[in-house]
Design an enzyme around this catalytic site. Structure first.
Site, mmCIF file in Angstrom:
data_model
loop_
_atom_site.group_PDB
_atom_site.id
_atom_site.type_symbol
_atom_site.label_atom_id
_atom_site.label_comp_id
_atom_site.label_asym_id
_atom_site.label_seq_id
_atom_site.Cartn_x
_atom_site.Cartn_y
_atom_site.Cartn_z
ATOM 1 N N ARG A 37 26.247 4.896 -44.265
ATOM 2 C CA ARG A 37 25.405 5.289 -45.401
ATOM 3 C C ARG A 37 25.073 6.775 -45.352
ATOM 4 O O ARG A 37 25.002 7.437 -46.392
ATOM 5 C CB ARG A 37 24.120 4.456 -45.436
ATOM 6 C CG ARG A 37 23.318 4.622 -46.712
ATOM 7 C CD ARG A 37 22.145 3.665 -46.739
ATOM 8 N NE ARG A 37 22.570 2.294 -46.887
ATOM 9 C CZ ARG A 37 22.768 1.695 -48.070
ATOM 10 N NH1 ARG A 37 22.566 2.366 -49.185
ATOM 11 N NH2 ARG A 37 23.152 0.438 -48.120
ATOM 12 N N HIS A 40 28.159 8.565 -46.505
ATOM 13 C CA HIS A 40 28.296 8.358 -47.953
ATOM 14 C C HIS A 40 27.324 9.242 -48.728
ATOM 15 O O HIS A 40 27.673 9.819 -49.762
ATOM 16 C CB HIS A 40 28.050 6.890 -48.278
ATOM 17 C CG HIS A 40 28.161 6.568 -49.739
ATOM 18 N ND1 HIS A 40 27.059 6.263 -50.505
ATOM 19 C CD2 HIS A 40 29.226 6.518 -50.569
ATOM 20 C CE1 HIS A 40 27.455 6.032 -51.745
ATOM 21 N NE2 HIS A 40 28.761 6.179 -51.813
#
Length: 210
Positions: A37, A40
């Site tokens: 995450r 990302h």
């Protein structure tokens, strides 16, 4: 020009690209979800080798969140980025004191950063909470002083302050406290990284996908 427009499809494709570029990172699934995450959110694959995830942080943080733990942040940017609807599922709140009048007055009188004083201001709320520091190394240093002095006992710390003055040192000190943590070694980090880590923990707590 063709492009993906479905947010779930974009998320899935992003994860595929990240996995193809960095592999499974040699991490257990929860820690891998946090690092993925962060990559990302930042678009920066170098975080694969910079993020440090304490082996107990996923269990400690998700248990605390399910029991209604508050999330305490150093700056409004982190507070605003955290998924408040997932925090509220457990009954917790996202708190930030950087704009409190008492914090501003005390910081000015002492010649200290507001982020430092804000950590003191919220210390009584920290026991069992998740503390997320994404901007100010001084906030992390003060938090660690509060922990060492027995004034605060958070369940977990997300410490990813950014910068060339004190950030790397503060994050290195975090790794020695024994409190479960997520951090980024070196000068990189920032509020976006802290938000990504906290939201990853929230999704893990409630077994949700974006």
């Amino acid at each position: 020009m063709g492009f993906l427009s479905d947010p779930r499809a974009i998320e899935a494709r992003s994860r595929e690209i990240i996995a193809a570029r960095v592999g499974d990172l040699g991490l257990e699934p929860g820690a891998r979800a946090i690092v993925t995450r962060i990559i990302h959110a930042t678009g920066d694959l170098s975080y694969a080798s910079l993020v440090a995830v304490h082996p107990g942080v996923v269990a400690a943080a998700t248990a605390a969140l399910r029991q209604g733990a508050d999330i305490i942040t150093d700056v409004e940017m982190v507070r605003n980025g955290v998924s408040s609807h997932l925090v509220s599922r457990g009954g917790g709140r996202v708190l930030c004191a950087i704009r409190e009048a008492e914090v501003i007055k005390t910081a000015t009188a002492r010649g200290e950063t507001r982020a430092m004083v804000a950590m003191e201001y919220l210390a009584p709320r920290m026991d069992g909470a998740i503390v997320a520091i994404g901007n100010a190394p001084t906030a992390l240093f003060r938090l660690l002083e509060l922990v060492a002095g027995g004034w605060a006992a958070p369940a977990a710390i997300v410490g990813t302050p950014v910068g060339f003055v004190g950030a790397a040192e503060a994050k290195a000190a975090l790794e020695t406290t024994g409190i479960p943590y997520v951090t980024v070694r070196g000068p990189k980090g920032g509020s976006t990284v802290a938000v990504a880590a906290v939201n990853a923990l929230l999704h893990l707590a409630w077994d949700e996908e974006e």
